[in-house]
Design a protein around this motif. Structure first.
Motif, mmCIF file in Angstrom:
data_model
loop_
_atom_site.group_PDB
_atom_site.id
_atom_site.type_symbol
_atom_site.label_atom_id
_atom_site.label_comp_id
_atom_site.label_asym_id
_atom_site.label_seq_id
_atom_site.Cartn_x
_atom_site.Cartn_y
_atom_site.Cartn_z
ATOM 1 N N ASP A 119 -18.668 -8.069 -45.709
ATOM 2 C CA ASP A 119 -17.296 -8.685 -46.353
ATOM 3 C C ASP A 119 -16.377 -8.797 -45.515
ATOM 4 O O ASP A 119 -15.348 -9.268 -45.602
ATOM 5 C CB ASP A 119 -17.154 -8.495 -47.742
ATOM 6 C CG ASP A 119 -16.460 -9.345 -48.387
ATOM 7 O OD1 ASP A 119 -16.747 -10.621 -48.144
ATOM 8 O OD2 ASP A 119 -15.649 -9.216 -49.183
ATOM 9 N N ALA A 120 -16.432 -7.818 -44.198
ATOM 10 C CA ALA A 120 -15.334 -7.470 -43.379
ATOM 11 C C ALA A 120 -15.860 -6.940 -42.226
ATOM 12 O O ALA A 120 -17.123 -6.529 -42.113
ATOM 13 C CB ALA A 120 -14.243 -6.364 -43.961
ATOM 14 N N HIS A 121 -15.134 -6.804 -41.170
ATOM 15 C CA HIS A 121 -15.542 -6.332 -39.934
ATOM 16 C C HIS A 121 -15.933 -4.782 -40.202
ATOM 17 O O HIS A 121 -14.956 -4.222 -40.735
ATOM 18 C CB HIS A 121 -14.689 -6.487 -38.797
ATOM 19 C CG HIS A 121 -14.897 -5.460 -37.285
ATOM 20 N ND1 HIS A 121 -15.698 -6.282 -36.535
ATOM 21 C CD2 HIS A 121 -14.794 -4.661 -37.000
ATOM 22 C CE1 HIS A 121 -15.986 -5.481 -35.408
ATOM 23 N NE2 HIS A 121 -15.348 -4.417 -35.875
ATOM 24 N N ILE A 122 -16.954 -4.295 -39.548
ATOM 25 C CA ILE A 122 -17.360 -2.779 -40.060
ATOM 26 C C ILE A 122 -17.465 -2.169 -38.586
ATOM 27 O O ILE A 122 -18.348 -2.571 -37.586
ATOM 28 C CB ILE A 122 -18.755 -2.898 -40.923
ATOM 29 C CG1 ILE A 122 -18.391 -3.357 -42.239
ATOM 30 C CG2 ILE A 122 -19.134 -1.089 -40.958
ATOM 31 C CD1 ILE A 122 -19.856 -3.453 -42.927
ATOM 32 N N ASP A 123 -16.968 -0.934 -38.385
ATOM 33 C CA ASP A 123 -17.055 -0.143 -37.220
ATOM 34 C C ASP A 123 -18.144 0.877 -37.130
ATOM 35 O O ASP A 123 -18.407 1.185 -38.537
ATOM 36 C CB ASP A 123 -15.729 0.453 -36.826
ATOM 37 C CG ASP A 123 -14.621 -0.744 -36.685
ATOM 38 O OD1 ASP A 123 -15.061 -1.458 -35.841
ATOM 39 O OD2 ASP A 123 -13.431 -0.483 -37.097
ATOM 40 N N PRO A 124 -18.494 1.242 -36.005
ATOM 41 C CA PRO A 124 -19.604 2.514 -36.261
ATOM 42 C C PRO A 124 -19.040 3.595 -36.762
ATOM 43 O O PRO A 124 -17.900 3.988 -36.780
ATOM 44 C CB PRO A 124 -19.807 2.791 -34.639
ATOM 45 C CG PRO A 124 -19.414 1.494 -34.144
ATOM 46 C CD PRO A 124 -18.324 0.867 -34.782
ATOM 47 N N GLY A 125 -19.886 4.322 -37.665
ATOM 48 C CA GLY A 125 -19.415 5.549 -38.469
ATOM 49 C C GLY A 125 -18.629 5.068 -39.763
ATOM 50 O O GLY A 125 -18.623 5.950 -40.486
ATOM 51 N N GLN A 126 -18.339 3.818 -40.038
ATOM 52 C CA GLN A 126 -17.747 3.464 -41.193
ATOM 53 C C GLN A 126 -18.784 3.450 -42.375
ATOM 54 O O GLN A 126 -19.606 3.138 -42.337
ATOM 55 C CB GLN A 126 -17.167 1.991 -41.120
ATOM 56 C CG GLN A 126 -16.234 1.643 -42.171
ATOM 57 C CD GLN A 126 -15.265 0.316 -41.849
ATOM 58 O OE1 GLN A 126 -15.470 -0.149 -40.559
ATOM 59 N NE2 GLN A 126 -14.885 0.071 -42.875
#
Length: 235
Positions: A119-126
């Motif tokens: 539902d949103a941009h997700i970064d590695p480790g998030q």
């Protein structure tokens, strides 16, 4: 035959004539499309946990039916197995033509499955949670790999790589246990169970076998991921 009997017979026949005339109707585009849709729907088996979308084509300029005797007739145009693109034959008997009228309607259907998407941009480790996940119904033909059908199954997991907004969450994109994580280790044997802690040496999701290291003995073991930050070792 007396006059009264003749009048009754004439009135009866006249009533039949009016009844037949009353059933002569020019079918509307919506009526034809809904009949085509129902005909395809009858051919599709219900699949638990899915939604079926059936969409007949718009007829537009092709929509020139005559007056028809009701009910209209509908059938699949061929005996081939139902698929994403189908053709339905609509026909009727009509006094306006010397032959039965018919037209063919293309009908497309899709099977949608629930899929968890970003539902949103997700970064590695998030961390993944309700603030960055949602459920979408997606055409199954677009699905590749192993996806998730329930947001709850992903709560507390972490992204292994960057995930774009609106993208499906694949098992390969997340880890229930990530390399370097501290994990709870449950060691089982017949009549024996030990709980301890260790470190994950590999990423994985529930059901994956990964290498771990017991932090007390420094011994490396194979373990099966059972939940977030939890593994099981069979002795």
């Amino acid at each position: 035959m007396n006059i009264k009997a003749i009048n009754i017979t004439f009135s009866f026949l006249l009533g039949i004539c009016f009844t037949v005339r009353a059933e002569l109707i020019v079918p509307s585009e919506e009526e034809i499309r809904q009949l085509a849709k129902a005909t395809v729907a009858e051919q599709i088996d219900n699949i638990a946990g899915t939604k079926v979308v059936i969409e007949p084509q718009m007829l537009g300029a092709r929509m020139t039916p005559p007056r028809c005797e009701y009910p209209l007739q509908a059938s699949m145009a061929s005996d081939r197995e139902i698929n994403r693109n189908n053709t339905v034959r609509i026909s009727c008997t009509t006094p306006d033509l010397d032959y039965p009228w018919q037209m063919f309607v293309a009908v497309r259907f899709e099977i949608l499955r629930p899929v968890v998407v970003a539902d949103a941009h997700i970064d590695p480790g998030q961390l993944l949670g309700t603030d960055n996940l949602r459920l979408e119904w997606i055409d199954e033909i677009q699905l590749r790999g192993s996806q998730f059908e329930n947001v709850h199954d992903l709560l507390g997991t972490r992204a292994k790589r960057r995930i774009a907004k609106d993208s499906a969450i694949f098992a390969a994109n997340v880890c229930y246990v990530c390399r370097g994580d501290k994990v709870k280790i449950l060691a089982r044997a017949p009549g024996f169970m030990v709980k301890t802690y260790g470190e994950a040496l590999q990423d994985g999701v529930v059901g994956d076998q990964i290498r771990i290291k017991n932090t007390h003995s420094n011994k490396q073991l194979d373990a099966i991921i059972t939940a977030i930050a939890a593994v099981e070792v069979k002795m």
